[in-house]
Design a protein around this motif. Sequence first.
Motif, PDB file in Angstrom:
ATOM      1  N   GLU A 210     -21.007 -50.632 -21.169  1.00  0.00           N
ATOM      2  CA  GLU A 210     -22.355 -51.439 -21.031  1.00  0.00           C
ATOM      3  C   GLU A 210     -22.561 -51.863 -19.704  1.00  0.00           C
ATOM      4  N   THR A 211     -21.248 -52.244 -18.995  1.00  0.00           N
ATOM      5  CA  THR A 211     -21.241 -52.990 -17.777  1.00  0.00           C
ATOM      6  C   THR A 211     -21.731 -52.014 -16.596  1.00  0.00           C
ATOM      7  N   SER A 212     -20.948 -50.567 -16.500  1.00  0.00           N
ATOM      8  CA  SER A 212     -21.104 -49.746 -15.674  1.00  0.00           C
ATOM      9  C   SER A 212     -20.946 -48.192 -16.201  1.00  0.00           C
ATOM     10  N   PRO A 213     -22.249 -47.561 -16.824  1.00  0.00           N
ATOM     11  CA  PRO A 213     -22.067 -46.464 -17.283  1.00  0.00           C
ATOM     12  C   PRO A 213     -21.230 -45.421 -16.362  1.00  0.00           C
ATOM     13  N   LEU A 214     -21.315 -45.269 -15.071  1.00  0.00           N
ATOM     14  CA  LEU A 214     -20.592 -44.301 -14.433  1.00  0.00           C
ATOM     15  C   LEU A 214     -19.343 -45.228 -13.469  1.00  0.00           C
ATOM     16  N   TYR A 215     -18.493 -45.789 -14.531  1.00  0.00           N
ATOM     17  CA  TYR A 215     -17.614 -46.735 -14.018  1.00  0.00           C
ATOM     18  C   TYR A 215     -16.470 -46.326 -13.035  1.00  0.00           C
ATOM     19  N   ASP A 216     -16.028 -47.226 -12.142  1.00  0.00           N
ATOM     20  CA  ASP A 216     -14.897 -46.932 -11.337  1.00  0.00           C
ATOM     21  C   ASP A 216     -13.681 -47.018 -12.278  1.00  0.00           C
ATOM     22  N   ALA A 217     -13.093 -45.720 -12.209  1.00  0.00           N
ATOM     23  CA  ALA A 217     -12.004 -45.552 -13.270  1.00  0.00           C
ATOM     24  C   ALA A 217     -10.845 -46.642 -13.106  1.00  0.00           C
ATOM     25  N   ARG A 218     -10.674 -47.057 -11.895  1.00  0.00           N
ATOM     26  CA  ARG A 218      -9.385 -48.057 -11.557  1.00  0.00           C
ATOM     27  C   ARG A 218      -9.837 -49.549 -12.710  1.00  0.00           C
ATOM     28  N   GLU A 219     -11.062 -49.704 -12.665  1.00  0.00           N
ATOM     29  CA  GLU A 219     -11.380 -50.937 -13.147  1.00  0.00           C
ATOM     30  C   GLU A 219     -11.328 -50.631 -14.696  1.00  0.00           C
ATOM     31  N   TYR A 220     -11.837 -49.565 -15.161  1.00  0.00           N
ATOM     32  CA  TYR A 220     -11.746 -49.197 -16.544  1.00  0.00           C
ATOM     33  C   TYR A 220     -10.328 -49.366 -17.053  1.00  0.00           C
ATOM     34  N   ASP A 221      -9.417 -48.822 -16.100  1.00  0.00           N
ATOM     35  CA  ASP A 221      -8.250 -49.021 -16.658  1.00  0.00           C
ATOM     36  C   ASP A 221      -7.570 -50.806 -16.704  1.00  0.00           C
ATOM     37  N   ALA A 222      -8.177 -51.377 -16.014  1.00  0.00           N
ATOM     38  CA  ALA A 222      -7.595 -52.701 -15.795  1.00  0.00           C
ATOM     39  C   ALA A 222      -8.171 -53.082 -16.923  1.00  0.00           C
ATOM     40  N   VAL A 223      -9.257 -53.253 -17.644  1.00  0.00           N
ATOM     41  CA  VAL A 223      -9.743 -53.608 -18.804  1.00  0.00           C
ATOM     42  C   VAL A 223      -9.025 -53.212 -19.902  1.00  0.00           C
ATOM     43  N   VAL A 224      -9.224 -51.579 -20.066  1.00  0.00           N
ATOM     44  CA  VAL A 224      -8.829 -51.021 -21.299  1.00  0.00           C
ATOM     45  C   VAL A 224      -7.526 -51.070 -21.572  1.00  0.00           C
ATOM     46  N   SER A 225      -6.755 -51.245 -20.615  1.00  0.00           N
ATOM     47  CA  SER A 225      -5.049 -51.446 -20.833  1.00  0.00           C
ATOM     48  C   SER A 225      -4.725 -52.828 -21.482  1.00  0.00           C
ATOM     49  N   SER A 226      -5.615 -53.642 -21.423  1.00  0.00           N
ATOM     50  CA  SER A 226      -5.298 -55.102 -21.873  1.00  0.00           C
ATOM     51  C   SER A 226      -4.660 -55.003 -23.373  1.00  0.00           C
ATOM     52  N   GLY A 227      -5.633 -54.508 -24.217  1.00  0.00           N
ATOM     53  CA  GLY A 227      -5.396 -54.718 -25.550  1.00  0.00           C
ATOM     54  C   GLY A 227      -3.938 -54.532 -25.915  1.00  0.00           C
ATOM     55  N   GLU A 228      -2.932 -53.700 -25.297  1.00  0.00           N
ATOM     56  CA  GLU A 228      -1.694 -53.455 -25.720  1.00  0.00           C
ATOM     57  C   GLU A 228      -0.870 -54.515 -25.004  1.00  0.00           C
ATOM     58  N   ASN A 229      -1.277 -55.281 -23.812  1.00  0.00           N
ATOM     59  CA  ASN A 229      -0.630 -56.606 -23.676  1.00  0.00           C
ATOM     60  C   ASN A 229      -0.381 -57.728 -24.916  1.00  0.00           C
ATOM     61  N   VAL A 230      -1.325 -57.793 -25.417  1.00  0.00           N
ATOM     62  CA  VAL A 230      -1.268 -58.802 -26.518  1.00  0.00           C
ATOM     63  C   VAL A 230      -0.409 -58.360 -27.654  1.00  0.00           C
ATOM     64  N   THR A 231      -0.503 -57.245 -28.113  1.00  0.00           N
ATOM     65  CA  THR A 231       0.392 -56.680 -29.093  1.00  0.00           C
ATOM     66  C   THR A 231       1.928 -56.651 -28.755  1.00  0.00           C
ATOM     67  N   ALA A 232       2.036 -56.245 -27.342  1.00  0.00           N
ATOM     68  CA  ALA A 232       3.542 -56.298 -27.102  1.00  0.00           C
ATOM     69  C   ALA A 232       4.199 -57.698 -27.054  1.00  0.00           C
ATOM     70  N   GLY A 233       3.245 -58.687 -26.727  1.00  0.00           N
ATOM     71  CA  GLY A 233       3.781 -60.038 -26.784  1.00  0.00           C
ATOM     72  C   GLY A 233       4.029 -60.592 -28.021  1.00  0.00           C
ATOM     73  N   LEU A 234       3.121 -60.039 -28.963  1.00  0.00           N
ATOM     74  CA  LEU A 234       3.131 -60.530 -30.384  1.00  0.00           C
ATOM     75  C   LEU A 234       4.198 -60.123 -31.189  1.00  0.00           C
ATOM     76  N   MET A 235       4.622 -59.006 -30.781  1.00  0.00           N
ATOM     77  CA  MET A 235       5.534 -58.093 -31.396  1.00  0.00           C
ATOM     78  C   MET A 235       6.819 -58.918 -31.192  1.00  0.00           C
ATOM     79  N   ALA A 236       7.073 -59.187 -29.793  1.00  0.00           N
ATOM     80  CA  ALA A 236       8.498 -59.648 -29.153  1.00  0.00           C
ATOM     81  C   ALA A 236       8.479 -60.890 -29.961  1.00  0.00           C
ATOM     82  N   LEU A 237       7.379 -61.722 -30.004  1.00  0.00           N
ATOM     83  CA  LEU A 237       7.387 -63.251 -30.708  1.00  0.00           C
ATOM     84  C   LEU A 237       7.909 -63.087 -31.990  1.00  0.00           C
ATOM     85  N   THR A 238       7.268 -62.219 -32.665  1.00  0.00           N
ATOM     86  CA  THR A 238       7.616 -61.863 -34.310  1.00  0.00           C
ATOM     87  C   THR A 238       8.967 -61.536 -34.315  1.00  0.00           C
ATOM     88  N   LEU A 239       9.579 -60.843 -33.698  1.00  0.00           N
ATOM     89  CA  LEU A 239      10.931 -60.195 -33.543  1.00  0.00           C
ATOM     90  C   LEU A 239      11.959 -61.651 -33.536  1.00  0.00           C
TER      91      LEU A 239
END
Length: 412
Positions: free
Chosen positions: A56-85
């Motif tokens: 929505e922000t940039s249809p022909l996006y710069d893939a470096r910024e795509y990665d900066a945004v799209v990778s972030s979902g996993e950061n949350v679950t990694a931290g939550l899983m470590a805390l749960t353990l």
Amino acid sequence: MPVLVMKFGGTSVATLDRIKRAAKRVGLEVAKGYDVIVIVSAMSGKTNELVGWVNETSPLYDAREYDAVVSSGENVTAGLMALTLQEMGVPARSWQGWQVPVKTTDAHANARIEEIPPENITAKFGEGMKVAVVAGFQGISPEGRITTLGRGGSDTTAVAFAAAFEAERCDIYTDVDGVYTTDPRISSKARKLHKISFEEMLELASLGAKVLQTRSVELAMRYKVKLRVLSSFEEPSDEAGTLVCDEEESMENRPVSGIAYSRDEAKMTLISVADRPGIAAAIFGPLSDAGVNVDMIIQNISEEGRTDMTFSCPTDQVLRAQKALNEAKANGDINFHDLVADTDVCKVSAVGIGMRSQSGVAAKMFKTLSDEGINIKVIATSEIKISVLIDRKYLELAVQSLHDAFELEKAT
Ligand code: ADP
Ligand code: ASP
Ligand code: MG
């Protein structure tokens, strides 16, 4: 200590309760004496939401910024899983890809893992940590930027860790209890396979069966990783799931092991291009430079020195393809009358190592589709697969009728 890799996909970590449930499974393996590496996906739906924001922000996006945004979902679950353990009393720590580090190429949005030095995590295991929770799907490029491994890439993270740590097994926990003869969401007659060969799994995955990312199967095959797909919602058992393994004689007996589909295909046709030496290179060079993944190609019969060239690519790459081809036309590198995009097609494929020795599979496939009144637009074959491009509205019908025709409800 022996190492075990356990990967939990998006639905398996979709809520705090499910993370707890997954953590309990991890706890069971720790109790058996394993050092466990847990690879987590983002909560289900999260990556799609992030991709949507980028588009929505940039249809022909710069893939470096795509990665900066799209990778972030996993950061949350990694931290939550470590805390749960930790809450369960299991010594655990989380890592993002760059911290390990998971070294990748710089092909942003579709990077390949090049190396995972095990020292950092091994040292922590040496200090008494029992579980390393690693954010899947992400790595770091030679320039030090965050990369992602393509959709479904956490599977590849998991297998790459299993190879790097010489894990006893790599268990992929998902929302189905194994690999089926086709997507169980499309056909209620789909059957779970107890075993499937690496080669067949590789084809099924690359043809759209998203239960495993293609690259993960490639890596498992190359590094002889013992790979299992199983459900995080069923009771634990040693017999559970599907083992992806070297081929066995019995697998040759079935001409077809599975039907795969890919919904998001587009068929692009260049109308009236000059039929001269070098024309294919002039068309597909710019497409490749623009990062378009061209799949099937047909060049029609030439008339008066001109021809139509048809190819397929993922629907979300149509804009890029159009831009690349129109630029090549403007530069005078190619000359065509029109560029027609048909974005209402899908690809359906039959896969089986038995095809090598049994004939008539293609004929049966085409006859089955014809009996259902389904028109085939493009065909592609290899040693162990036959793929057709058809109208998307026939996807379910095609998958179900092929599943019936090859009697896959009898598969085990
Ligand atoms: P995860 O989030 O756990 O990585 P995915 O959604 O990526 O899960 O993959 C699991 C899904 O793959 C299943 O829910 C199923 O709909 C789909 N799928 C497609 N083809 C197959 C198949 N042949 N066998 C099993 N699942 C399949
Ligand atoms: N979260 C990423 C995706 O949805 C990676 C993964 O789940 O494997 O594609
Ligand atoms: Mg997946």
